[in-house]
Enzyme design. Structure first.
Site, PDB file in Angstrom:
ATOM      1  N   ARG A 114       0.831  -1.219   0.000  1.00 37.67           N
ATOM      2  CA  ARG A 114       0.000   0.000   0.000  1.00 37.67           C
ATOM      3  C   ARG A 114       0.853   1.252   0.000  1.00 37.67           C
ATOM      4  O   ARG A 114       0.580   2.195  -0.742  1.00 37.67           O
ATOM      5  CB  ARG A 114      -0.954  -0.001   1.188  1.00 37.67           C
ATOM      6  CG  ARG A 114      -2.031  -1.069   1.096  1.00 37.67           C
ATOM      7  CD  ARG A 114      -2.844  -1.158   2.362  1.00 37.67           C
ATOM      8  NE  ARG A 114      -1.956  -1.496   3.475  1.00 37.67           N
ATOM      9  CZ  ARG A 114      -2.241  -1.329   4.752  1.00 37.67           C
ATOM     10  NH1 ARG A 114      -3.394  -0.812   5.116  1.00 37.67           N
ATOM     11  NH2 ARG A 114      -1.389  -1.671   5.692  1.00 37.67           N
ATOM     12  N   ASN A 163      -6.044  -2.794   1.993  1.00 38.30           N
ATOM     13  CA  ASN A 163      -6.000  -4.247   2.074  1.00 38.30           C
ATOM     14  C   ASN A 163      -7.422  -4.789   2.117  1.00 38.30           C
ATOM     15  O   ASN A 163      -8.309  -4.175   2.699  1.00 38.30           O
ATOM     16  CB  ASN A 163      -5.279  -4.705   3.345  1.00 38.30           C
ATOM     17  CG  ASN A 163      -3.769  -4.584   3.244  1.00 38.30           C
ATOM     18  OD1 ASN A 163      -3.214  -4.492   2.156  1.00 38.30           O
ATOM     19  ND2 ASN A 163      -3.101  -4.598   4.380  1.00 38.30           N
TER      20      ASN A 163
END
Length: 93
Positions: free
Chosen positions: A21, A39
């Site tokens: 990320r 996520n």
């Protein structure tokens, strides 16, 4: 708005626990792409990217590579209508 696009990605593989990320966020910010990354409970990563076609394409190309330690096995891309409403790129929880 010519040349502006929006892509909704689902990234599969070893993409959690490897700073994926943060990797996407950093490239998106450098590329002036707006949106978010998060996520998913199934181990995938989801992202929405909005910006100039060439900039979004750079972010997508980098998603296929991923950060060290990651292994991307598939990326599903759903092209959506550009809205212009995406916030500066961030990690969503």
């Amino acid at each position: 708005m010519e040349g502006k696009i929006r892509a909704h990605l689902t990234i599969e593989g070893r993409v959690q626990g490897v700073c994926f990320r943060a990797f996407v966020r950093d490239i998106a910010r450098r590329s002036d792409v707006r949106g978010w990354v998060k996520n998913l409970y199934n181990g995938d990563v989801e992202a929405v990217l909005e910006g100039d076609k060439k900039d979004v394409s750079i972010v997508i190309a980098n998603c296929y590579k991923g950060p060290p330690g990651s292994l991307v096995t598939n990326i599903s891309i759903k092209w959506e209508d550009y809205t212009g409403s995406a916030a500066p790129f961030s990690i969503t929880y």
